[in-house]
Design a protein around this motif. Structure first.
Motif, PDB file in Angstrom:
ATOM      1  N   ALA A   1       0.833  -1.211   0.000  1.00 44.50           N
ATOM      2  CA  ALA A   1       0.000   0.000   0.000  1.00 44.50           C
ATOM      3  C   ALA A   1       0.865   1.258   0.000  1.00 44.50           C
ATOM      4  CB  ALA A   1      -0.930  -0.008   1.211  1.00 44.50           C
ATOM      5  N   LEU A   2       1.981   1.231   0.739  1.00 43.44           N
ATOM      6  CA  LEU A   2       2.887   2.384   0.772  1.00 43.44           C
ATOM      7  C   LEU A   2       3.516   2.635  -0.594  1.00 43.44           C
ATOM      8  CD1 LEU A   2       4.720   1.796   4.185  1.00 43.44           C
ATOM      9  CD2 LEU A   2       3.040   3.573   3.677  1.00 43.44           C
ATOM     10  N   LEU A   3       3.843   1.550  -1.296  1.00 43.18           N
ATOM     11  CA  LEU A   3       4.451   1.688  -2.628  1.00 43.18           C
ATOM     12  C   LEU A   3       3.487   2.340  -3.613  1.00 43.18           C
ATOM     13  CD1 LEU A   3       6.269  -1.772  -2.936  1.00 43.18           C
ATOM     14  CD2 LEU A   3       7.363   0.468  -2.776  1.00 43.18           C
ATOM     15  N   LYS A   4       2.183   2.203  -3.363  1.00 45.02           N
ATOM     16  CA  LYS A   4       1.186   2.765  -4.276  1.00 45.02           C
ATOM     17  C   LYS A   4       0.883   4.231  -3.971  1.00 45.02           C
ATOM     18  CE  LYS A   4      -1.189  -1.641  -5.017  1.00 45.02           C
ATOM     19  NZ  LYS A   4      -2.449  -2.387  -4.791  1.00 45.02           N
ATOM     20  N   GLU A   5       1.394   4.718  -2.836  1.00 40.56           N
ATOM     21  CA  GLU A   5       1.125   6.111  -2.469  1.00 40.56           C
ATOM     22  C   GLU A   5       1.932   7.066  -3.355  1.00 40.56           C
ATOM     23  OE1 GLU A   5       0.006   7.480   0.959  1.00 40.56           O
ATOM     24  OE2 GLU A   5      -0.676   5.591   1.829  1.00 40.56           O
ATOM     25  N   SER A   6       1.537   8.315  -3.332  1.00 46.28           N
ATOM     26  CA  SER A   6       2.239   9.326  -4.121  1.00 46.28           C
ATOM     27  C   SER A   6       3.686   9.461  -3.637  1.00 46.28           C
ATOM     28  CB  SER A   6       1.535  10.677  -3.997  1.00 46.28           C
ATOM     29  OG  SER A   6       0.204  10.583  -4.442  1.00 46.28           O
ATOM     30  N   PRO A   7       4.613   9.798  -4.543  1.00 47.37           N
ATOM     31  CA  PRO A   7       6.021   9.960  -4.147  1.00 47.37           C
ATOM     32  C   PRO A   7       6.171  10.979  -3.014  1.00 47.37           C
ATOM     33  CG  PRO A   7       5.802   9.961  -6.532  1.00 47.37           C
ATOM     34  CD  PRO A   7       4.406  10.001  -5.984  1.00 47.37           C
ATOM     35  N   SER A   8       7.082  10.690  -2.107  1.00 42.44           N
ATOM     36  CA  SER A   8       7.301  11.589  -0.964  1.00 42.44           C
ATOM     37  C   SER A   8       8.786  11.591  -0.625  1.00 42.44           C
ATOM     38  CB  SER A   8       6.479  11.129   0.244  1.00 42.44           C
ATOM     39  OG  SER A   8       6.813   9.795   0.598  1.00 42.44           O
ATOM     40  N   GLU A   9       9.159  12.442   0.308  1.00 45.71           N
ATOM     41  CA  GLU A   9      10.553  12.563   0.737  1.00 45.71           C
ATOM     42  C   GLU A   9      10.761  11.846   2.067  1.00 45.71           C
ATOM     43  OE1 GLU A   9      12.996  14.036  -1.013  1.00 45.71           O
ATOM     44  OE2 GLU A   9      11.531  14.386  -2.622  1.00 45.71           O
ATOM     45  N   VAL A  10      11.999  11.425   2.320  1.00 47.92           N
ATOM     46  CA  VAL A  10      12.353  10.815   3.600  1.00 47.92           C
ATOM     47  C   VAL A  10      12.508  11.914   4.647  1.00 47.92           C
ATOM     48  CG1 VAL A  10      14.113   9.513   4.867  1.00 47.92           C
ATOM     49  CG2 VAL A  10      13.472   8.817   2.544  1.00 47.92           C
ATOM     50  N   ASP A  11      11.813  11.748   5.751  1.00 45.24           N
ATOM     51  CA  ASP A  11      11.917  12.669   6.892  1.00 45.24           C
ATOM     52  C   ASP A  11      13.079  12.195   7.763  1.00 45.24           C
ATOM     53  OD1 ASP A  11      11.701  13.950   9.352  1.00 45.24           O
ATOM     54  OD2 ASP A  11       9.514  13.943   9.348  1.00 45.24           O
ATOM     55  N   ARG A  12      14.215  12.889   7.690  1.00 48.48           N
ATOM     56  CA  ARG A  12      15.425  12.404   8.362  1.00 48.48           C
ATOM     57  C   ARG A  12      15.269  12.367   9.877  1.00 48.48           C
ATOM     58  NH1 ARG A  12      17.897   9.223   5.342  1.00 48.48           N
ATOM     59  NH2 ARG A  12      19.141   9.025   7.221  1.00 48.48           N
ATOM     60  N   ALA A  13      14.561  13.313  10.457  1.00 48.28           N
ATOM     61  CA  ALA A  13      14.390  13.328  11.909  1.00 48.28           C
ATOM     62  C   ALA A  13      13.583  12.115  12.358  1.00 48.28           C
ATOM     63  CB  ALA A  13      13.710  14.617  12.351  1.00 48.28           C
ATOM     64  N   ALA A  14      12.503  11.822  11.643  1.00 51.56           N
ATOM     65  CA  ALA A  14      11.688  10.656  11.981  1.00 51.56           C
ATOM     66  C   ALA A  14      12.471   9.364  11.735  1.00 51.56           C
ATOM     67  CB  ALA A  14      10.407  10.663  11.161  1.00 51.56           C
ATOM     68  N   PHE A  15      13.220   9.340  10.639  1.00 54.03           N
ATOM     69  CA  PHE A  15      14.035   8.168  10.314  1.00 54.03           C
ATOM     70  C   PHE A  15      15.003   7.862  11.460  1.00 54.03           C
ATOM     71  CE2 PHE A  15      17.651   5.932   8.626  1.00 54.03           C
ATOM     72  CZ  PHE A  15      17.152   5.086   7.637  1.00 54.03           C
ATOM     73  N   ASP A  16      15.729   8.873  11.902  1.00 57.45           N
ATOM     74  CA  ASP A  16      16.734   8.670  12.951  1.00 57.45           C
ATOM     75  C   ASP A  16      16.104   8.239  14.275  1.00 57.45           C
ATOM     76  OD1 ASP A  16      18.661   9.365  11.117  1.00 57.45           O
ATOM     77  OD2 ASP A  16      18.858  11.435  11.833  1.00 57.45           O
ATOM     78  N   ALA A  17      14.949   8.802  14.616  1.00 52.56           N
ATOM     79  CA  ALA A  17      14.298   8.462  15.879  1.00 52.56           C
ATOM     80  C   ALA A  17      13.809   7.014  15.875  1.00 52.56           C
ATOM     81  CB  ALA A  17      13.136   9.413  16.140  1.00 52.56           C
ATOM     82  N   LEU A  18      13.210   6.590  14.771  1.00 54.32           N
ATOM     83  CA  LEU A  18      12.695   5.227  14.686  1.00 54.32           C
ATOM     84  C   LEU A  18      13.833   4.208  14.564  1.00 54.32           C
ATOM     85  CD1 LEU A  18       9.685   6.082  12.391  1.00 54.32           C
ATOM     86  CD2 LEU A  18       9.502   5.042  14.671  1.00 54.32           C
ATOM     87  N   LYS A  19      14.897   4.594  13.880  1.00 53.53           N
ATOM     88  CA  LYS A  19      16.068   3.706  13.800  1.00 53.53           C
ATOM     89  C   LYS A  19      16.697   3.525  15.175  1.00 53.53           C
ATOM     90  CE  LYS A  19      20.613   3.187  11.622  1.00 53.53           C
ATOM     91  NZ  LYS A  19      21.496   3.606  10.522  1.00 53.53           N
ATOM     92  N   ALA A  20      16.703   4.563  15.992  1.00 57.66           N
ATOM     93  CA  ALA A  20      17.278   4.474  17.341  1.00 57.66           C
ATOM     94  C   ALA A  20      16.542   3.422  18.170  1.00 57.66           C
ATOM     95  CB  ALA A  20      17.228   5.829  18.023  1.00 57.66           C
ATOM     96  N   ASN A  21      15.217   3.312  17.998  1.00 57.26           N
ATOM     97  CA  ASN A  21      14.447   2.299  18.713  1.00 57.26           C
ATOM     98  C   ASN A  21      14.847   0.892  18.277  1.00 57.26           C
ATOM     99  OD1 ASN A  21      13.033   4.321  20.004  1.00 57.26           O
ATOM    100  ND2 ASN A  21      11.329   4.284  18.556  1.00 57.26           N
ATOM    101  N   PHE A  22      15.057   0.733  16.984  1.00 54.79           N
ATOM    102  CA  PHE A  22      15.485  -0.554  16.429  1.00 54.79           C
ATOM    103  C   PHE A  22      16.845  -0.955  16.996  1.00 54.79           C
ATOM    104  CE2 PHE A  22      17.836  -2.728  12.941  1.00 54.79           C
ATOM    105  CZ  PHE A  22      17.060  -3.878  12.821  1.00 54.79           C
ATOM    106  N   CYS A  23      17.774  -0.026  16.989  1.00 55.02           N
ATOM    107  CA  CYS A  23      19.123  -0.320  17.502  1.00 55.02           C
ATOM    108  C   CYS A  23      19.088  -0.602  19.004  1.00 55.02           C
ATOM    109  CB  CYS A  23      20.058   0.843  17.203  1.00 55.02           C
ATOM    110  SG  CYS A  23      20.444   1.050  15.443  1.00 55.02           S
ATOM    111  N   ALA A  24      18.243   0.116  19.735  1.00 59.85           N
ATOM    112  CA  ALA A  24      18.147  -0.105  21.177  1.00 59.85           C
ATOM    113  C   ALA A  24      17.704  -1.533  21.476  1.00 59.85           C
ATOM    114  CB  ALA A  24      17.169   0.886  21.801  1.00 59.85           C
ATOM    115  N   ALA A  25      16.807  -2.066  20.651  1.00 56.46           N
ATOM    116  CA  ALA A  25      16.347  -3.446  20.842  1.00 56.46           C
ATOM    117  C   ALA A  25      17.490  -4.435  20.652  1.00 56.46           C
ATOM    118  CB  ALA A  25      15.211  -3.753  19.867  1.00 56.46           C
ATOM    119  N   LEU A  26      18.267  -4.265  19.593  1.00 52.34           N
ATOM    120  CA  LEU A  26      19.339  -5.215  19.307  1.00 52.34           C
ATOM    121  C   LEU A  26      20.556  -4.984  20.198  1.00 52.34           C
ATOM    122  CD1 LEU A  26      18.985  -5.383  15.434  1.00 52.34           C
ATOM    123  CD2 LEU A  26      18.226  -7.056  17.122  1.00 52.34           C
TER     124      LEU A  26
END
Length: 479
Positions: A339-364
């Motif tokens: 469904a996300l692939l079918k959405e209109s093109p958008s830009e990567v939000d770097r602040a959101a990317f970094d915050a969510l990646k930090a949660n992933f790294c904290a788990a591992l």
């Protein structure tokens, strides 16, 4: 990063011997039969560990042995060589068996997205190293000859039972099933470094040595292969928990006796995959392999997700019901990504990317908590951020998790496009789409009577319309 160290029985900050570099050793398969999915759970979790270490910036060198000689059917260095047993079962030579099942093992690994280690060394390729180390142990007084075999003398150690999760009396000869007395041993815990023809005249693979014509014991191979390719100091040694004793205990004994210093800093043990009836094995119940799962319609990566949903230090119970739940979870994630692939093109939000990646790294970082790392995927999908950010994050996480989630969604999208293209050449489909466009125009003009009439007309022909936020969908029902 905190890892549970089986040797110290506590979580410790991971600090390699050399900054920025990790030397990692994995106990490989004994290639006398197919690997069952319980074996492969260990390799999946070790693969995640290696990939995460690379993900956070380490230069990792990982070595794996292939046991193609010397692994006997008993922990007491008695019984039949498993490779010889496999050769007799299939009326082939030991090396034919080794080649076939080594290839089968790596085929399974490929299906499960398990990276091939940097070095894969069959035991038969390192016999000179085995002989050299055994000679050194004899010279240092840590080994002796008895009954034609060379044994390691555990009485010369300050401490032999280093993995104290076990009670010493549980490890004694005669206590555990399949352990028999060996009258050649000076001490009950001693183990064989080299077998001679005097004991195994039917052994197919034999080599000349200063100790007589024979072949190495199972335990010596991992020590020597590790030293050959990774040097005298090892950062992480991996394996299934059933290898902690006697195999890893014996590796530590002989390696540190030979080297004269500590050999490996961190021991990473993956716990068992069980069935409802107990520990999984090749000899009891249905022989559960990757190929069997595929024959039942399961994507091997669904099994990988099933493993990642549990912590590596917890026993995991396999059932087809549990695997079905993992398959449903996998398919739902892929559908969300589609469904996300079918959405209109958008830009990567770097602040959101970094915050969510930090949660992933904290788990591992918390003792490789893959269960929480999978939860991090759902956190991304629920997050209030752009489709491009979500897709970029899941692709980034997959460098470690190895689930091929975005590629699976892209394949689904291509399949939909191909199906749509094929359907567009069907006159009936063309008529339906024309009617849907006509109905959309009528609704835009607020001619709802006409729109309802088109819906009714199509329904009469077996076409059911559904209005969704993404537009009008349809399905053709059999009449």
């Amino acid at each position: 990063m905190l890892l549970y160290n089986s040797l110290t029985r506590q979580r410790e900050e991971f600090v390699p011997n050399e900054p920025g570099k990790v030397k990692m050793y994995t106990c490989g398969p004994t290639v006398y039969h197919y690997a069952h999915i319980g074996n492969l759970r260990s390799y999946i979790m070790e693969d995640v560990l290696e990939k995460y270490l690379r993900y956070i910036g380490y230069d990792v060198t990982r070595v794996m042995n292939i046991t193609d000689v010397g692994h006997l059917s008993s922990d007491a260095d008695t019984g039949e060589d498993k490779m010889l047993k496999g050769a007799r079962r299939e009326h082939k030579t030991v090396m034919e068996i080794a080649k076939f099942y080594t290839d089968a093992f790596f085929d399974d690994c490929k299906k499960l997205n398990i990276k091939t280690p940097d070095v894969v060394a069959p035991a038969t390729s390192c016999v000179d190293e085995f002989i050299r180390v055994i000679e050194g142990l004899l010279e240092k007084g840590f080994a002796y000859e008895a009954g034609g075999n060379i044994y390691f003398d555990t009485s010369k150690l300050k401490q032999y039972y280093v993995f104290n999760d076990f009670r010493e009396e549980d490890l004694e000869v005669g206590v555990r099933e399949g352990v028999e007395e060996d009258g050649n041993k000076r001490n009950k815990a001693d183990f064989v470094l080299w077998f001679t023809k005097s004991k195994f005249d039917d052994q197919e693979l034999k080599w000349d040595s200063p100790f007589g014509v024979g072949y190495p014991g199972w335990h010596i191979e991992c020590s020597c292969i590790s030293m050959k390719y990774l040097g005298e100091k090892l950062d992480i040694h991996c394996g299934g928990i059933d290898n902690a004793f006697p195999h890893h205990t014996n590796e530590i004994a002989q390696s540190e006796a030979y080297l004269g210093h500590k050999w490996c800093n961190y021991w990473f043990h993956v716990h068992h995959l069980n069935t409802n009836s107990g520990k999984m094995s090749k000899s009891s119940g249905e022989f559960l392999t990757v190929s069997l799962l595929e024959s039942k319609g399961y994507n091997p990566l669904v099994y990988r997700l099933f493993c990642l949903q549990s912590h590596y230090r917890k026993s995991l119970v396999f059932s087809y019901e549990n695997l079905d739940n993992a398959a449903a979870a996998y398919n739902k994630i892929v559908a969300r990504l589609l469904a996300l692939l079918k959405e209109s093109p958008s830009e990567v939000d770097r602040a959101a990317f970094d915050a969510l990646k930090a949660n992933f790294c904290a788990a591992l970082d918390s003792d490789l908590n893959t269960s929480l790392s999978v939860t991090a995927i759902y956190d991304v999908l629920k997050a209030d951020t752009t489709p491009a950010t979500k897709l970029a994050l899941i692709e980034d996480f997959d460098r470690v998790l190895g689930l091929d989630l975005v590629p699976a969604a892209r394949r689904a999208l291509e399949s939909e496009k191909a199906a749509a293209k094929a359907a567009s050449s069907d006159p009936f489909v063309a008529e339906i789409e024309a009617k849907i466009a006509e109905r959309a125009a009528a609704k835009k003009a607020k001619d709802y009577a006409k729109a309802d009439a088109i819906r009714a007309e199509l329904l009469e022909k077996g076409v059911v319309l559904e209005d969704t936020p993404q537009g009008t969908k349809y399905k053709i029902e059999a009449k």
